[in-house]
Motif scaffolding. Structure first.
Motif, PDB file in Angstrom:
ATOM      1  N   ARG A 105       0.840  -1.201   0.000  1.00 52.33           N
ATOM      2  CA  ARG A 105       0.000   0.000   0.000  1.00 52.33           C
ATOM      3  C   ARG A 105       0.871   1.244   0.000  1.00 52.33           C
ATOM      4  NH1 ARG A 105      -0.213  -1.763   5.331  1.00 52.33           N
ATOM      5  NH2 ARG A 105       0.680  -0.312   6.850  1.00 52.33           N
ATOM      6  N   MET A 106       0.298   2.315  -0.478  1.00 50.10           N
ATOM      7  CA  MET A 106       0.891   3.629  -0.296  1.00 50.10           C
ATOM      8  C   MET A 106       0.564   4.045   1.141  1.00 50.10           C
ATOM      9  SD  MET A 106       2.347   4.257  -3.159  1.00 50.10           S
ATOM     10  CE  MET A 106       2.741   5.996  -3.089  1.00 50.10           C
ATOM     11  N   PRO A 107       1.363   4.941   1.727  1.00 53.12           N
ATOM     12  CA  PRO A 107       1.075   5.372   3.099  1.00 53.12           C
ATOM     13  C   PRO A 107      -0.357   5.905   3.218  1.00 53.12           C
ATOM     14  CG  PRO A 107       3.197   6.203   2.379  1.00 53.12           C
ATOM     15  CD  PRO A 107       2.548   5.592   1.170  1.00 53.12           C
ATOM     16  N   PHE A 108      -1.041   5.448   4.256  1.00 54.49           N
ATOM     17  CA  PHE A 108      -2.453   5.787   4.458  1.00 54.49           C
ATOM     18  C   PHE A 108      -2.695   5.766   5.957  1.00 54.49           C
ATOM     19  CE2 PHE A 108      -7.010   4.107   4.144  1.00 54.49           C
ATOM     20  CZ  PHE A 108      -7.549   5.352   3.870  1.00 54.49           C
ATOM     21  N   PHE A 109      -2.976   6.931   6.552  1.00 55.59           N
ATOM     22  CA  PHE A 109      -2.982   7.029   8.012  1.00 55.59           C
ATOM     23  C   PHE A 109      -3.878   6.032   8.738  1.00 55.59           C
ATOM     24  CE2 PHE A 109      -6.441   9.906   7.041  1.00 55.59           C
ATOM     25  CZ  PHE A 109      -7.313   9.734   8.094  1.00 55.59           C
ATOM     26  N   PRO A 110      -5.042   5.631   8.214  1.00 55.04           N
ATOM     27  CA  PRO A 110      -5.809   4.628   8.970  1.00 55.04           C
ATOM     28  C   PRO A 110      -5.103   3.267   9.067  1.00 55.04           C
ATOM     29  CG  PRO A 110      -7.241   5.758   7.427  1.00 55.04           C
ATOM     30  CD  PRO A 110      -5.830   6.150   7.094  1.00 55.04           C
ATOM     31  N   GLU A 111      -4.093   3.063   8.228  1.00 51.48           N
ATOM     32  CA  GLU A 111      -3.383   1.786   8.251  1.00 51.48           C
ATOM     33  C   GLU A 111      -1.970   1.917   8.831  1.00 51.48           C
ATOM     34  OE1 GLU A 111      -3.567  -0.571   4.713  1.00 51.48           O
ATOM     35  OE2 GLU A 111      -5.618   0.025   4.296  1.00 51.48           O
ATOM     36  N   ARG A 147      -2.916   9.757  -7.056  1.00 50.08           N
ATOM     37  CA  ARG A 147      -1.751   8.867  -6.908  1.00 50.08           C
ATOM     38  C   ARG A 147      -1.244   8.825  -5.465  1.00 50.08           C
ATOM     39  NH1 ARG A 147      -3.315   9.894 -11.852  1.00 50.08           N
ATOM     40  NH2 ARG A 147      -2.213   8.881 -13.560  1.00 50.08           N
ATOM     41  N   ARG A 148      -1.958   9.410  -4.511  1.00 45.26           N
ATOM     42  CA  ARG A 148      -1.533   9.344  -3.111  1.00 45.26           C
ATOM     43  C   ARG A 148      -1.983   8.048  -2.457  1.00 45.26           C
ATOM     44  NH1 ARG A 148      -4.113  14.370  -2.178  1.00 45.26           N
ATOM     45  NH2 ARG A 148      -3.026  15.810  -3.503  1.00 45.26           N
ATOM     46  N   LEU A 149      -3.078   7.483  -2.908  1.00 44.41           N
ATOM     47  CA  LEU A 149      -3.593   6.228  -2.363  1.00 44.41           C
ATOM     48  C   LEU A 149      -3.441   5.139  -3.415  1.00 44.41           C
ATOM     49  CD1 LEU A 149      -6.905   7.498  -0.721  1.00 44.41           C
ATOM     50  CD2 LEU A 149      -4.710   7.079   0.380  1.00 44.41           C
ATOM     51  N   GLY A 150      -3.014   3.968  -2.960  1.00 42.80           N
ATOM     52  CA  GLY A 150      -2.867   2.854  -3.883  1.00 42.80           C
ATOM     53  C   GLY A 150      -2.593   1.571  -3.131  1.00 42.80           C
ATOM     54  N   TRP A 151      -3.072   0.478  -3.686  1.00 41.60           N
ATOM     55  CA  TRP A 151      -2.925  -0.831  -3.050  1.00 41.60           C
ATOM     56  C   TRP A 151      -2.644  -1.895  -4.102  1.00 41.60           C
ATOM     57  CZ3 TRP A 151      -6.478   2.779  -1.658  1.00 41.60           C
ATOM     58  CH2 TRP A 151      -6.536   3.143  -0.305  1.00 41.60           C
ATOM     59  N   ILE A 152      -1.922  -2.904  -3.685  1.00 38.79           N
ATOM     60  CA  ILE A 152      -1.820  -4.155  -4.431  1.00 38.79           C
ATOM     61  C   ILE A 152      -2.538  -5.182  -3.572  1.00 38.79           C
ATOM     62  CG2 ILE A 152      -0.298  -5.966  -5.281  1.00 38.79           C
ATOM     63  CD1 ILE A 152       1.836  -3.791  -5.755  1.00 38.79           C
ATOM     64  N   VAL A 191       2.101   4.169 -14.057  1.00 38.71           N
ATOM     65  CA  VAL A 191       0.987   5.126 -14.005  1.00 38.71           C
ATOM     66  C   VAL A 191       1.276   6.249 -12.996  1.00 38.71           C
ATOM     67  CG1 VAL A 191      -0.757   3.556 -14.911  1.00 38.71           C
ATOM     68  CG2 VAL A 191      -0.389   3.676 -12.438  1.00 38.71           C
ATOM     69  N   ASN A 192       2.571   6.492 -12.795  1.00 40.43           N
ATOM     70  CA  ASN A 192       3.062   7.646 -12.037  1.00 40.43           C
ATOM     71  C   ASN A 192       2.893   7.569 -10.528  1.00 40.43           C
ATOM     72  OD1 ASN A 192       4.077   9.168 -14.269  1.00 40.43           O
ATOM     73  ND2 ASN A 192       1.952   9.521 -14.845  1.00 40.43           N
ATOM     74  N   TYR A 193       2.940   6.379  -9.958  1.00 43.81           N
ATOM     75  CA  TYR A 193       3.017   6.255  -8.503  1.00 43.81           C
ATOM     76  C   TYR A 193       4.475   6.357  -8.085  1.00 43.81           C
ATOM     77  CZ  TYR A 193      -1.767   5.159  -7.288  1.00 43.81           C
ATOM     78  OH  TYR A 193      -3.111   5.256  -7.054  1.00 43.81           O
ATOM     79  N   VAL A 225       6.698   4.730  -6.241  1.00 37.60           N
ATOM     80  CA  VAL A 225       6.755   3.414  -5.608  1.00 37.60           C
ATOM     81  C   VAL A 225       7.809   3.332  -4.503  1.00 37.60           C
ATOM     82  CG1 VAL A 225       5.720   2.210  -7.568  1.00 37.60           C
ATOM     83  CG2 VAL A 225       8.218   2.433  -7.429  1.00 37.60           C
ATOM     84  N   SER A 226       8.646   4.352  -4.390  1.00 34.05           N
ATOM     85  CA  SER A 226       9.595   4.359  -3.275  1.00 34.05           C
ATOM     86  C   SER A 226       8.865   4.501  -1.939  1.00 34.05           C
ATOM     87  CB  SER A 226      10.618   5.488  -3.435  1.00 34.05           C
ATOM     88  OG  SER A 226      10.006   6.760  -3.254  1.00 34.05           O
ATOM     89  N   GLU A 227       7.618   4.980  -1.984  1.00 36.54           N
ATOM     90  CA  GLU A 227       6.814   5.122  -0.771  1.00 36.54           C
ATOM     91  C   GLU A 227       5.984   3.877  -0.459  1.00 36.54           C
ATOM     92  OE1 GLU A 227       4.488   8.665  -0.517  1.00 36.54           O
ATOM     93  OE2 GLU A 227       6.056   9.887  -1.424  1.00 36.54           O
ATOM     94  N   LEU A 228       5.981   2.915  -1.362  1.00 32.40           N
ATOM     95  CA  LEU A 228       5.155   1.714  -1.195  1.00 32.40           C
ATOM     96  C   LEU A 228       5.579   0.933   0.047  1.00 32.40           C
ATOM     97  CD1 LEU A 228       2.852   0.615  -2.975  1.00 32.40           C
ATOM     98  CD2 LEU A 228       4.528  -0.844  -4.089  1.00 32.40           C
ATOM     99  N   ILE A 229       4.608   0.523   0.839  1.00 35.10           N
ATOM    100  CA  ILE A 229       4.835  -0.241   2.056  1.00 35.10           C
ATOM    101  C   ILE A 229       4.402  -1.680   1.799  1.00 35.10           C
ATOM    102  CG2 ILE A 229       4.137  -0.532   4.469  1.00 35.10           C
ATOM    103  CD1 ILE A 229       3.513   2.540   4.416  1.00 35.10           C
ATOM    104  N   LEU A 230       5.311  -2.632   2.006  1.00 30.14           N
ATOM    105  CA  LEU A 230       4.954  -4.038   1.868  1.00 30.14           C
ATOM    106  C   LEU A 230       4.215  -4.465   3.130  1.00 30.14           C
ATOM    107  CD1 LEU A 230       8.187  -5.474   0.227  1.00 30.14           C
ATOM    108  CD2 LEU A 230       6.050  -4.767  -0.872  1.00 30.14           C
ATOM    109  N   SER A 231       3.069  -5.058   2.944  1.00 28.11           N
ATOM    110  CA  SER A 231       2.226  -5.453   4.070  1.00 28.11           C
ATOM    111  C   SER A 231       2.653  -6.814   4.620  1.00 28.11           C
ATOM    112  CB  SER A 231       0.768  -5.539   3.619  1.00 28.11           C
ATOM    113  OG  SER A 231       0.370  -4.304   3.050  1.00 28.11           O
ATOM    114  N   GLU A 232       2.491  -6.976   5.915  1.00 30.96           N
ATOM    115  CA  GLU A 232       2.752  -8.267   6.536  1.00 30.96           C
ATOM    116  C   GLU A 232       1.419  -8.929   6.826  1.00 30.96           C
ATOM    117  OE1 GLU A 232       5.769  -8.698   9.573  1.00 30.96           O
ATOM    118  OE2 GLU A 232       6.418  -6.639   9.168  1.00 30.96           O
ATOM    119  N   GLN A 233       1.262 -10.140   6.331  1.00 35.73           N
ATOM    120  CA  GLN A 233       0.021 -10.883   6.507  1.00 35.73           C
ATOM    121  C   GLN A 233       0.196 -11.945   7.590  1.00 35.73           C
ATOM    122  OE1 GLN A 233      -3.044 -10.581   5.508  1.00 35.73           O
ATOM    123  NE2 GLN A 233      -2.648  -8.839   4.177  1.00 35.73           N
TER     124      GLN A 233
END
Length: 178
Positions: free
Chosen positions: A50-56, A137-142, A164-166, A168-176
């Motif tokens: 995900r991109m940084p998103f304060f609720p997460e 482009r501030r919010l994004g998820w895989i 598509v101009n994200y 990606v250096s800000e992308l956070i890998l999620s831990e499941q």
């Protein structure tokens, strides 16, 4: 405060707004997939990145559960653990609705009257992974149907986000939780 002081303050504020809007990043419109079958899209999706998103902030084991409702909307249940994989679990319940006939552009709402864009930017033909975005482009998820994907698939999806101009250096890998 005299009229002259108010005029100066107004002029400075106006100049600030003009500068803000002039310097904002401008992007081409965010393209989405041609069509989404919401029946196939239903079910559980695991957040892979995900991109940084304060609720997460500091969220682990993030999932989204989508189900169609009788009125044509989509019920959304986002679930996460806070602080660690064994931290307290919480869920947020919201709704989403398509904004066009492709079902690839939706509005999502967790608290009235606020809603946000949910664009399905790319989607596996078998509905096994998706890239979700917003025009800013501030919010994004895989997202994926399984808690983990292969490193090569992750690299491919990150590259698609970059295309598509994200930033990606800000992308956070999620831990499941597996």
């Amino acid at each position: 405060m005299c009229i002259r002081d108010r005029s100066i303050i107004s002029a400075v504020a106006l100049a600030g707004l003009v500068t803000f809007f002039a310097l904002r990043k401008k992007y081409e419109p965010l393209q989405t997939v041609d069509y989404v079958d919401l029946n196939r899209y239903q079910g559980t999706w695991y957040e892979i990145a995900r991109m940084p998103f304060f609720p997460e902030n500091d969220a682990y084991c993030v999932t989204a559960q989508y189900s169609l409702t009788n009125n044509g909307q989509v019920q959304v249940i986002n679930t996460k653990r806070q602080g660690s994989k064994v931290g307290p679990q919480s869920s947020s319940i919201g709704k989403a609705w398509p904004t066009d006939a492709t079902n690839s552009k939706l509005k999502v709402q967790f608290q009235w009257p606020f809603s946000g864009d949910y664009y399905i930017v790319d989607l596996d033909k078998d509905y096994q992974w998706a890239i979700i975005g917003a025009p800013s482009r501030r919010l994004g998820w895989i997202l994926a149907r399984k808690p983990q994907i292969s490193p090569s698939l992750l690299e491919k999806l990150v590259s698609k986000m970059e295309d598509v101009n994200y930033d990606v250096s800000e992308l956070i890998l999620s831990e499941q939780c597996i």
